[in-house]
Design an enzyme around this catalytic site. Structure first.
Site, PDB file in Angstrom:
ATOM      1  CD  GLU A  66      -2.971  -1.231   0.635  1.00 25.60           C
ATOM      2  OE1 GLU A  66      -3.138  -0.340  -0.226  1.00 25.60           O
ATOM      3  OE2 GLU A  66      -3.769  -2.146   0.807  1.00 25.60           O
ATOM      4  CB  CYS A  68      -1.890   6.778   1.465  1.00 21.57           C
ATOM      5  SG  CYS A  68      -3.152   5.850   2.323  1.00 21.57           S
TER       6      CYS A  68
HETATM    7  P1  NAP Z   1       8.402   5.066   4.578  1.00 21.44           P
HETATM    8  O1  NAP Z   1       9.602   5.884   4.800  1.00 21.44           O
HETATM    9  O2  NAP Z   1       8.347   4.183   3.431  1.00 21.44           O
HETATM   10  O3  NAP Z   1       8.153   4.263   5.933  1.00 21.44           O
HETATM   11  C1  NAP Z   1       7.164   3.277   6.045  1.00 21.44           C
HETATM   12  C2  NAP Z   1       7.730   2.081   6.776  1.00 21.44           C
HETATM   13  O4  NAP Z   1       8.698   1.432   5.954  1.00 21.44           O
HETATM   14  C3  NAP Z   1       8.462   2.441   8.058  1.00 21.44           C
HETATM   15  O5  NAP Z   1       8.256   1.431   9.003  1.00 21.44           O
HETATM   16  C4  NAP Z   1       9.910   2.477   7.613  1.00 21.44           C
HETATM   17  O6  NAP Z   1      10.809   2.285   8.676  1.00 21.44           O
HETATM   18  C5  NAP Z   1       9.938   1.331   6.652  1.00 21.44           C
HETATM   19  N1  NAP Z   1      11.002   1.375   5.657  1.00 21.44           N
HETATM   20  C6  NAP Z   1      11.547   2.463   5.076  1.00 21.44           C
HETATM   21  N2  NAP Z   1      12.472   2.083   4.172  1.00 21.44           N
HETATM   22  C7  NAP Z   1      12.505   0.732   4.179  1.00 21.44           C
HETATM   23  C8  NAP Z   1      13.235  -0.254   3.470  1.00 21.44           C
HETATM   24  N3  NAP Z   1      14.139   0.078   2.549  1.00 21.44           N
HETATM   25  N4  NAP Z   1      13.009  -1.549   3.732  1.00 21.44           N
HETATM   26  C9  NAP Z   1      12.104  -1.915   4.638  1.00 21.44           C
HETATM   27  N5  NAP Z   1      11.377  -1.027   5.356  1.00 21.44           N
HETATM   28  C10 NAP Z   1      11.557   0.276   5.121  1.00 21.44           C
HETATM   29  O7  NAP Z   1       7.098   5.948   4.433  1.00 21.44           O
HETATM   30  P2  NAP Z   1       6.740   7.299   5.148  1.00 21.44           P
HETATM   31  O8  NAP Z   1       7.441   8.402   4.448  1.00 21.44           O
HETATM   32  O9  NAP Z   1       6.931   7.162   6.599  1.00 21.44           O
HETATM   33  O10 NAP Z   1       5.177   7.339   4.854  1.00 21.44           O
HETATM   34  C11 NAP Z   1       4.640   8.115   3.836  1.00 21.44           C
HETATM   35  C12 NAP Z   1       4.318   7.309   2.592  1.00 21.44           C
HETATM   36  O11 NAP Z   1       3.478   6.201   2.908  1.00 21.44           O
HETATM   37  C13 NAP Z   1       3.535   8.133   1.612  1.00 21.44           C
HETATM   38  O12 NAP Z   1       3.995   7.896   0.318  1.00 21.44           O
HETATM   39  C14 NAP Z   1       2.116   7.627   1.788  1.00 21.44           C
HETATM   40  O13 NAP Z   1       1.278   7.873   0.686  1.00 21.44           O
HETATM   41  C15 NAP Z   1       2.343   6.193   2.049  1.00 21.44           C
HETATM   42  N6  NAP Z   1       1.165   5.584   2.716  1.00 21.44           N
HETATM   43  C16 NAP Z   1       0.379   4.743   2.005  1.00 21.44           C
HETATM   44  C17 NAP Z   1      -0.760   4.199   2.561  1.00 21.44           C
HETATM   45  C18 NAP Z   1      -1.644   3.262   1.786  1.00 21.44           C
HETATM   46  O14 NAP Z   1      -2.474   2.603   2.406  1.00 21.44           O
HETATM   47  N7  NAP Z   1      -1.493   3.146   0.485  1.00 21.44           N
HETATM   48  C19 NAP Z   1      -1.096   4.530   3.885  1.00 21.44           C
HETATM   49  C20 NAP Z   1      -0.261   5.395   4.571  1.00 21.44           C
HETATM   50  C21 NAP Z   1       0.868   5.929   3.977  1.00 21.44           C
HETATM   51  P3  NAP Z   1      11.602   3.532   9.341  1.00 21.44           P
HETATM   52  O15 NAP Z   1      10.581   4.405   9.962  1.00 21.44           O
HETATM   53  O16 NAP Z   1      12.483   2.867  10.332  1.00 21.44           O
HETATM   54  O17 NAP Z   1      12.340   4.193   8.225  1.00 21.44           O
END
Ligand code: NAP
Length: 455
Positions: A228, A262
């Site tokens: 997602e 999101c």
């Molecule tokens: P993010 O940096 O991707 O973080 C999300 C999760 O992934 C965190 O637990 C993060 O851990 C982990 N993570 C980051 N890099 C990783 C990697 N290389 N391998 C494994 N895990 C990894 O996202 P964000 O910036 O916090 O959140 C915003 C994004 O999420 C936006 O693009 C938003 O649209 C999307 N989102 C989508 C939905 C949906 O349902 N489609 C819902 C909510 C948010 P750390 O915190 O330790 O880095």
């Protein structure tokens, strides 16, 4: 900063957590594996009772859990408490419906009897974001636990107390140790866990790079993932829409959760005949909102979750303006107080080569576009790499049908904002990800669909 609670309203570091060592992770995986072998045999009635007990705990301590979220990521307390109650709802939904979703499905074939049986897979890894610290986790955990899977959670590094609280809720509810475990780990520790044979599949909600990285590792291991990811959802207003209602809903659709959702409406696509009126209403409504301490009941907009989110959104706005975009309200970081505050902002006249045209804006910024007619509206709505949700406003049934049929997205809401609901599947297409959460489809993602044929 590592794994820590940093108050986004003040910038103060409140609590730092040590990430788990490789040995500590091993203990948790071994426990998860051992628990799964027993847990899968536990009756659905028992699982359902535990999940309903979790719902009771969520409702009982809604304020306490709401305050943890507000403290860690800055959402207004009203929304945080509403989120806790929505988690109780998803627990009750799966507690009530799992028996129906999981029952054998008879199929007539050349055998004397054939049917489909749904079986759990084992340990499922959930990598979750900070924006809905409780909801994102419960919408995974409720169907997974009802199906007989066990879960391990790698939550975002800025919401460790939320992550620990969720594990504590499920333990207090009665689930056995190892059925749901929070692992306080950094992103770099995810790869080795995904490669572990005991982990059967994963779900990730977050950014595209994180999703792509996890899915690449999972792909090499031939393991299933549900992703997602981001969105740049359109909110389309056509001639016959109720403009006042559309503008009122637009405020919530864009600014809920301080604009960090999101499925927030991010691009407002307006036909010329309604654009002036809608724009005027939206500016008035944005300017009337109260930005401030998220712990106060009457605050509409709190701080962004982290300094990097603040920096990113302010750079995106600045660059869009430098390329020719126009600010109708907001547009400057609030610098007379500590914390990551950005005002509700509206941009228009957005050039094609600017971030406002193509990027996801994860903050309180509405992007306005004007189009000639529904053809142009659909073309613009689809001209993005994302495809999560779309909201279309029109009272013309033929136009409604065109939006439903032609918009490239995982969901279309007509005359309402895009929202998640336990009863409806949730997920995206294109670079917004794949797979579905919620409803029966969400539960089926992590099941072995076993075909049984008897001569
Ligand atoms: P993010 O940096 O991707 O973080 C999300 C999760 O992934 C965190 O637990 C993060 O851990 C982990 N993570 C980051 N890099 C990783 C990697 N290389 N391998 C494994 N895990 C990894 O996202 P964000 O910036 O916090 O959140 C915003 C994004 O999420 C936006 O693009 C938003 O649209 C999307 N989102 C989508 C939905 C949906 O349902 N489609 C819902 C909510 C948010 P750390 O915190 O330790 O880095």
């Amino acid at each position: 900063m590592g794994i820590a609670t940093v108050n986004p309203a003040t910038g103060e570091t409140l609590k730092i957590f040590e990430p788990l060592s490789a040995e500590e992770i091993e203990v948790k995986l071994a426990l998860g594996e051992a628990t799964f072998k027993q847990y899968r045999k536990i009756s659905l009635e028992q699982r359902s009772q535990w999940l309903k007990a979790a719902a009771d705990i969520l409702e009982r301590d809604q304020r306490k859990f709401g305050e943890i979220m507000t403290l860690e990521m800055g959402k207004p307390i009203k929304s945080a408490i509403a989120e806790v109650n929505k988690c109780a709802l998803v627990c009750r939904y799966y507690a009530d419906h799992a028996a129906d979703f999981l029952k054998d499905v008879p199929v007539t074939t050349d055998g004397s009897r054939s049917f489909i049986r749904y079986q759990p897979m084992g340990i499922i890894l959930a990598v979750m974001p900070w924006n809905y610290p409780f909801w994102q986790v419960f919408r995974f955990a409720a169907p997974a636990l009802m199906a007989g899977n066990v879960g391990i959670l790698k939550h975002a590094s800025n919401v460790p107390q939320s992550a620990l609280a969720i594990e504590a809720i499920l333990t207090e509810a009665g689930f056995p140790a190892g059925a749901f475990q929070t692992l306080l780990i950094g992103a770099s520790q995810v790869e080795s866990i995904m490669k572990d044979d005991r982990v059967k599949a994963a779900t990730l909600t977050g950014s595209e790079p994180a999703g792509a990285s996890l899915a690449a590792t999972a792909g090499k291991q031939i393991k299933k993932t549900v992703l997602e990811l981001g969105g740049s959802d359109p909110f389309i207003v056509l001639e016959s829409a109720d403009i006042e209602a559309a503008a009122t809903t637009a405020v919530t659709a864009r600014l809920l959760n301080n604009g960090q959702s999101c499925i927030a409406a991010k691009r407002f696509i307006l036909v010329e005949s309604v654009a002036d009126r809608f724009e005027q209403l939206l500016v008035e409504k944005f300017q009337a909102l109260k930005v401030g301490d998220p712990m106060l009941e009457d605050t509409d907009i709190g701080p962004l979750a982290t300094p990097s989110m603040l920096l990113e959104i302010s750079q995106q706005v600045q660059e869009t303006v430098t390329k020719g975009g126009k600010i109708l309200t907001g547009g400057q970081v609030i610098s007379d107080r500590p914390g990551n505050f950005y005002p509700p902002t509206i941009l228009t006249d957005i050039p094609v080569d600017s971030p406002g045209y193509s990027d996801e804006f994860f903050g309180p910024v509405a992007l306005l576009f004007r189009v000639k007619d529904i053809d142009e509206a659909i073309e613009l709505a689809n001209s993005t790499i994302f495809g999560l949700g779309a909201s279309g406003w029109t009272n013309d049934p033929a136009q409604q049908e065109r939006l439903i049929e032609e918009i490239e997205a995982g969901c279309v809401f007509i005359n309402g904002m895009v929202k998640s609901d336990p009863r409806l599947p949730f997920g995206g297409i294109k670079r917004s990800g794949y797979g579905r959460e919620l409803s029966i489809q969400g539960m089926q993602e992590f099941l072995n669909v076993k075909t049984v044929w008897i001569k």
